[in-house]
Design an enzyme around this catalytic site. Structure first.
Site, PDB file in Angstrom:
ATOM      1  N   GLY A 172     -42.867  23.860   4.304  1.00  0.00           N
ATOM      2  CA  GLY A 172     -43.892  23.425   3.354  1.00  0.00           C
ATOM      3  C   GLY A 172     -45.268  23.951   3.721  1.00  0.00           C
ATOM      4  O   GLY A 172     -46.169  23.180   4.095  1.00  0.00           O
ATOM      5  N   GLY A 174     -47.709  24.967   1.994  1.00  0.00           N
ATOM      6  CA  GLY A 174     -48.823  24.430   1.218  1.00  0.00           C
ATOM      7  C   GLY A 174     -49.388  23.194   1.880  1.00  0.00           C
ATOM      8  O   GLY A 174     -50.599  22.935   1.828  1.00  0.00           O
ATOM      9  N   ASP A 175     -48.530  22.412   2.518  1.00  0.00           N
ATOM     10  CA  ASP A 175     -48.956  21.250   3.293  1.00  0.00           C
ATOM     11  C   ASP A 175     -49.391  21.645   4.699  1.00  0.00           C
ATOM     12  O   ASP A 175     -50.464  21.253   5.168  1.00  0.00           O
ATOM     13  CB  ASP A 175     -47.810  20.240   3.398  1.00  0.00           C
ATOM     14  CG  ASP A 175     -47.519  19.541   2.086  1.00  0.00           C
ATOM     15  OD1 ASP A 175     -48.422  18.889   1.552  1.00  0.00           O
ATOM     16  OD2 ASP A 175     -46.386  19.653   1.598  1.00  0.00           O
ATOM     17  N   LEU A 176     -48.554  22.398   5.397  1.00  0.00           N
ATOM     18  CA  LEU A 176     -48.757  22.622   6.826  1.00  0.00           C
ATOM     19  C   LEU A 176     -49.967  23.505   7.109  1.00  0.00           C
ATOM     20  O   LEU A 176     -50.735  23.235   8.046  1.00  0.00           O
ATOM     21  CB  LEU A 176     -47.501  23.248   7.433  1.00  0.00           C
ATOM     22  CG  LEU A 176     -46.228  22.409   7.305  1.00  0.00           C
ATOM     23  CD1 LEU A 176     -45.044  23.135   7.916  1.00  0.00           C
ATOM     24  CD2 LEU A 176     -46.404  21.052   7.944  1.00  0.00           C
ATOM     25  N   ALA A 179     -53.057  21.507   6.353  1.00  0.00           N
ATOM     26  CA  ALA A 179     -53.278  20.530   7.419  1.00  0.00           C
ATOM     27  C   ALA A 179     -53.896  21.170   8.642  1.00  0.00           C
ATOM     28  O   ALA A 179     -54.800  20.605   9.271  1.00  0.00           O
ATOM     29  CB  ALA A 179     -51.950  19.876   7.787  1.00  0.00           C
TER      30      ALA A 179
END
Length: 395
Positions: A172, A174-176, A179
């Site tokens: 992921g 787009g998240d990682l 973040a």
């Protein structure tokens, strides 16, 4: 102690992007207090489980990105819980949340309000489309997930086989990636505060982050006026730089430099290819022919044989699955698989370690993920202690 052991983080995040960001901070020693809504983080119940989901406190998803944190459960619709949160803000260094824009303001807990309780507060948000404070757009307030960010940010358009559909990258990102960038922003804000005493708002949007990640596609569009698209495992300006099928799997070869290309040709016993295609431009112009030659050579060898022939002189590697990773001595020597307890079982499970290595304050997962509301008393005090504190404040 950890490099960030002097910092307390109030973590209002859930699912993946926010928890991964605060996990990085926890691995580096920060005291991360996970403040969960009633019922807890949405992913507590997500599989996989070791054995019995009804006995285990949470699954692997939650364990992986919430290790080393403390947990309390607060309901911001409740006035007393909001007051408890504000009391924690007074002593905190950082607040991180990943709600939709405007959610915290609905409870009168937005950045501007919280800085009245702690003027040096660093307030960080992770949203799909950023926060209006740093650039207002019509997309803000819309929900976003990894798939949405990868689609909008151009990642899917340049991922996949040439004749196949746009494809999401497996992890992921787009998240990682968002973040990770948010964590960098937080640490920059901490450094700024050390110099000036000023807190600030840190904002990282998933869509923005994917544009940053697809930097190559951005400059290609600008330079050529043509949108890049899928090329499978190849590279638009480097060759050979690809995955090749072997007799029992796949291996990747990154031999675009002339020195590496010469070594590949020697391993293939094809000095003619080195002589006929000596430059990068030559190899790019004839990449389809050369790819076929390499593919034929690779198909006659097992992955181990191909890697053994090239390793040490050419960048080469097998395409591994997680079973291979668990068997790799390098991974264990680098402490990249870390055992933690799985509540509700007598088992330990392994999660990914920290890739950030430091000689004096090495980051590491600091124990399992918390049970829901496990640390209420140690964070907020007992009911009697809180009543005494409230009475003293009234007096």
């Amino acid at each position: 102690m950890g490099a960030l052991s002097n910092l307390r983080v109030l973590d209002l995040t859930q699912v993946l992007a926010g928890p991964y960001c605060t996990m990085l901070l926890a691995d580096m020693g920060a005291d991360v207090v996970k403040i969960e809504r009633p019922g807890g983080d949405l992913i507590r119940s997500n599989p996989p489980f070791v054995d019995d989901p009804n006995e285990e406190a949470y699954g692997g998803y939650f364990q992986s990105v919430n290790r080393g944190k403390r947990s309390i459960e607060l309901d911001f619709a409740d006035a007393d819980d909001r007051a408890d949160f504000r009391s924690l803000v007074e002593e905190a260094d950082i607040v991180v949340e990943n709600y939709r824009a405007g959610t915290m303001e609905k409870y009168d807990l937005g950045y501007e309000t919280l800085t009245e309780f702690n003027p040096e507060l660093i307030y960080s948000s992770i949203r799909g489309f950023g926060d209006p404070r740093t650039g207002e757009t019509e997309r803000q307030g819309q929900p976003s997930f990894d798939l949405i960010a990868q689609a909008l940010g151009g990642v899917m358009e340049i991922t996949g086989q040439e004749d196949g559909p746009p494809t999401k990258v497996g992890p992921g990102i787009g998240d990682l990636f968002t973040a990770t960038l948010n964590c960098i922003g937080i640490l920059a804000a901490v450094n700024h505060r050390e110099q000036t005493g000023e807190g600030q708002y840190v904002d990282t949007g998933m869509y923005d982050s994917m544009i940053s990640m697809t930097e190559r596609a951005v400059y290609q569009q600008s330079y050529t006026g043509t949108p890049p698209t899928r090329q499978g495992n190849s590279h638009p300006t480097l060759f050979p730089y690809n995955a090749f099928e072997t007799a029992d799997g796949y291996a990747v070869i990154a031999a675009f430099g002339t020195n590496h290309w010469t070594e590949v040709c020697a391993a293939m016993d094809r000095a003619d290819l080195a002589d006929d295609y000596p430059t990068t431009a030559d190899r790019l112009e004839h990449r389809e022919f050369l790819r076929a030659e390499l593919a034929d050579w690779a198909a006659d060898r097992t992955t181990d044989e191909l890697v053994a022939e090239l390793e040490g002189s050419v960048p080469v590697a097998p395409v591994q699955n997680t079973e291979d990773i668990f068997d790799d001595s390098h991974v264990h020597a680098r402490d990249m698989l870390v055992p933690v307890d799985q509540p509700g079982t007598d088992e330990e499970v392994e999660i990914a370690g920290s890739p950030i290595k430091m000689t004096e304050t090495p980051p590491e997962p600091r124990g399992r993920a918390p049970l829901l509301d496990e640390h209420r008393t140690e964070i907020l005090g007992s009911t009697d202690e809180r009543a005494d504190a409230e009475q003293a404040a009234d007096d």
